[in-house]
Scaffold this motif. Structure first.
Motif, mmCIF file in Angstrom:
data_model
loop_
_atom_site.group_PDB
_atom_site.id
_atom_site.type_symbol
_atom_site.label_atom_id
_atom_site.label_comp_id
_atom_site.label_asym_id
_atom_site.label_seq_id
_atom_site.Cartn_x
_atom_site.Cartn_y
_atom_site.Cartn_z
ATOM 1 N N PHE A 22 -20.567 -7.921 46.964
ATOM 2 C CA PHE A 22 -20.258 -9.077 46.396
ATOM 3 C C PHE A 22 -19.893 -7.728 44.765
ATOM 4 O O PHE A 22 -18.732 -8.566 44.376
ATOM 5 C CB PHE A 22 -20.890 -10.008 46.155
ATOM 6 C CG PHE A 22 -20.584 -10.820 47.082
ATOM 7 C CD1 PHE A 22 -19.367 -12.150 47.410
ATOM 8 C CD2 PHE A 22 -21.833 -12.126 47.858
ATOM 9 C CE1 PHE A 22 -19.329 -12.945 47.618
ATOM 10 C CE2 PHE A 22 -21.193 -13.364 48.288
ATOM 11 C CZ PHE A 22 -20.182 -13.706 48.536
ATOM 12 N N GLU A 30 -13.570 -16.890 52.736
ATOM 13 C CA GLU A 30 -12.893 -17.197 52.916
ATOM 14 C C GLU A 30 -11.525 -18.073 54.127
ATOM 15 O O GLU A 30 -11.203 -19.039 54.211
ATOM 16 C CB GLU A 30 -11.044 -16.427 53.138
ATOM 17 C CG GLU A 30 -11.843 -15.518 51.743
ATOM 18 C CD GLU A 30 -10.683 -14.561 51.339
ATOM 19 O OE1 GLU A 30 -9.361 -14.434 51.910
ATOM 20 O OE2 GLU A 30 -11.067 -12.919 50.342
ATOM 21 N N ARG A 46 -15.882 -12.124 53.988
ATOM 22 C CA ARG A 46 -14.116 -12.656 54.415
ATOM 23 C C ARG A 46 -14.058 -13.620 55.536
ATOM 24 O O ARG A 46 -13.643 -14.738 54.550
ATOM 25 C CB ARG A 46 -12.982 -11.763 54.350
ATOM 26 C CG ARG A 46 -12.667 -11.083 52.937
ATOM 27 C CD ARG A 46 -11.650 -9.913 53.175
ATOM 28 N NE ARG A 46 -11.486 -9.186 52.335
ATOM 29 C CZ ARG A 46 -11.600 -7.987 52.260
ATOM 30 N NH1 ARG A 46 -12.697 -7.229 52.833
ATOM 31 N NH2 ARG A 46 -12.298 -7.380 50.823
ATOM 32 N N HIS A 99 -17.070 -14.062 40.757
ATOM 33 C CA HIS A 99 -15.360 -14.386 40.257
ATOM 34 C C HIS A 99 -14.886 -14.282 41.425
ATOM 35 O O HIS A 99 -13.409 -15.280 41.923
ATOM 36 C CB HIS A 99 -15.143 -13.602 39.995
ATOM 37 C CG HIS A 99 -13.568 -12.488 40.033
ATOM 38 N ND1 HIS A 99 -12.678 -11.746 40.601
ATOM 39 C CD2 HIS A 99 -12.807 -12.714 38.701
ATOM 40 C CE1 HIS A 99 -11.560 -11.775 39.982
ATOM 41 N NE2 HIS A 99 -11.919 -12.607 38.931
ATOM 42 N N TYR A 100 -15.512 -14.517 42.821
ATOM 43 C CA TYR A 100 -14.754 -14.258 43.903
ATOM 44 C C TYR A 100 -14.478 -15.320 44.745
ATOM 45 O O TYR A 100 -13.654 -16.101 44.682
ATOM 46 C CB TYR A 100 -15.519 -13.066 44.906
ATOM 47 C CG TYR A 100 -14.992 -13.087 46.274
ATOM 48 C CD1 TYR A 100 -13.955 -12.516 46.902
ATOM 49 C CD2 TYR A 100 -15.803 -13.855 47.268
ATOM 50 C CE1 TYR A 100 -13.487 -12.933 48.060
ATOM 51 C CE2 TYR A 100 -15.897 -13.857 49.076
ATOM 52 C CZ TYR A 100 -14.478 -13.387 49.352
ATOM 53 O OH TYR A 100 -13.845 -13.756 50.296
ATOM 54 N N GLU A 102 -17.302 -4.353 46.452
ATOM 55 C CA GLU A 102 -16.092 -4.608 46.970
ATOM 56 C C GLU A 102 -15.515 -5.566 46.997
ATOM 57 O O GLU A 102 -13.878 -5.845 46.678
ATOM 58 C CB GLU A 102 -16.435 -5.199 48.642
ATOM 59 C CG GLU A 102 -17.231 -3.690 48.937
ATOM 60 C CD GLU A 102 -16.999 -2.551 49.131
ATOM 61 O OE1 GLU A 102 -15.100 -2.575 49.013
ATOM 62 O OE2 GLU A 102 -17.035 -1.813 49.357
ATOM 63 N N PHE A 103 -15.998 -6.885 46.450
ATOM 64 C CA PHE A 103 -15.427 -8.063 45.859
ATOM 65 C C PHE A 103 -15.484 -8.434 44.415
ATOM 66 O O PHE A 103 -15.156 -9.876 43.493
ATOM 67 C CB PHE A 103 -15.295 -9.641 46.310
ATOM 68 C CG PHE A 103 -15.787 -9.627 47.977
ATOM 69 C CD1 PHE A 103 -14.227 -9.528 48.203
ATOM 70 C CD2 PHE A 103 -16.394 -8.876 48.693
ATOM 71 C CE1 PHE A 103 -14.472 -9.389 49.496
ATOM 72 C CE2 PHE A 103 -17.105 -8.858 50.558
ATOM 73 C CZ PHE A 103 -15.741 -9.184 50.572
#
Length: 342
Positions: free
Chosen positions: A287, A257, A253, A296-297, A290-291
């Protein structure tokens, strides 16, 4: 020279693999078995050495270097690039066409043995070879178009996913394939033994060039990334403690992010793993578990950023929004929106 060159290529292709890539031959050397078998088929040309003066032998040569060679070229393209794309639908129809290629290899020479006042075996043999040559040319063009479509997918749309497609190598193989089609048809239409001899040498040199290019793996990804699915990701995640899994997720993250790594249009799982300082396999597993998956994430973040950018810059074009958001191109932006149902 052609036969000896083909046999050497077959031997090198089968026995030589660079380390440590030899641990995953199916991933790093797709089409290896098909390539070996195809070049071993050059042994069928031995009659052209033993009895070169026979008309049937000349028909054998022409059959091998037009419909049969085009069939082999189709198999090479599909087995290598189709294998990378996990596309196996080509196998059954193409193998059925193999029977047609075999027909070309034996029908022409056999037709030359038939003699009679009302029947011209040589003419019939040539007609069979040319007709099957057209069929195999169409088949080969279909294979070329498929490779070009896959190339555009990875070259233009710039998907962020772990799968690796050798774009530059694919473009090179397409150019060689197209040049080969032209060369084989010129040879067939000229119907000259000297021209055929020159073409054989050119084809050997082209084959050597392709072999040298393919000896070092053209794929830069890792086989565990390609094969990774949700169940496999869970297996990987079980190998680490929940605390470490949380640590990896937090690092992902932070890098993707907060540091906005998603704005890199060529971002890969390896890039994220390097930034986070964790094993790529574990990162890929997190990935998935969790994501919801790397593709997609990352692209969900890009779409969100694109919407924010559009609001902040109402005069910006779709192309500008796409590039600013990490898609790299307008085509990639639209493709991802369609893929994710946004």
């Amino acid at each position: 020279m052609y036969i000896m060159g083909a046999l050497v290529i077959a031997a090198i292709r089968w026995f030589h693999m660079c380390r440590p890539y030899d641990r995953h031959p199916l991933y790093y050397y797709p089409g290896r078995k098909a390539t070996t078998i195809i070049y071993l088929m050059s042994l069928t040309l031995i009659p052209s050495i033993v009895i070169p003066e026979k008309e049937g032998t000349w028909l054998l040569l022409k059959a091998y270097f037009l419909p049969v060679n085009l069939y082999f070229l189709t198999i090479l393209l599909f087995s290598y690039f189709g294998g990378i794309m996990h596309w196996r639908t080509w196998r059954r129809p193409t193998l059925i066409l193999g029977a047609t290629a075999l027909l070309a290899l034996i029908a022409g020479p056999l037709a030359s043995l038939v003699k009679g006042k009302m029947f011209n075996g040589i003419l019939l043999g040539n007609i069979i070879i040319l007709v099957l040559g057209v069929v195999m040319t169409v088949t080969c063009i279909i294979a070329i178009r498929a490779v070009l479509r896959w190339t555009r997918q990875f070259d233009v749309e710039e998907y962020s996913n772990p799968e690796d497609f050798p774009v530059n190598f694919a473009k090179k193989m397409v150019r060689i394939a197209m040049a080969t089609i032209i060369l084989l048809w010129v040879t067939a239409l000229l119907d000259n033994r000297n021209v055929m001899a020159v073409v054989e040498l050119v084809l050997v040199m082209a084959s050597v060039q392709m072999l040298v290019s393919a000896l070092h793996p053209q794929r830069k990804g890792a086989p565990e990334e390609e094969a990774l699915d949700k169940s496999a990701a869970k297996v990987y995640s079980y190998k680490i403690s929940p605390e470490k899994a949380k640590s990896i997720a937090a690092a992902i993250r932070r890098e993707v992010e907060q540091e906005q790594a998603f704005l890199d249009p060529h971002l890969t799982i390896q890039d994220v793993a390097t930034r986070c300082g964790f094993n790529r396999t574990y990162v890929a597993g997190i990935f998935k578990t969790e994501f919801g998956g790397f593709f997609h994430y990352v692209n969900a973040l890009r779409l969100r950023y694109a919407e924010q950018y559009r609001v902040a810059n109402p005069t910006a074009s779709i192309g500008e929004i796409a590039e600013a958001s990490g898609f790299g191109s307008r085509q990639s932006y639209y493709s991802v929106k369609e893929e994710m149902g946004s």
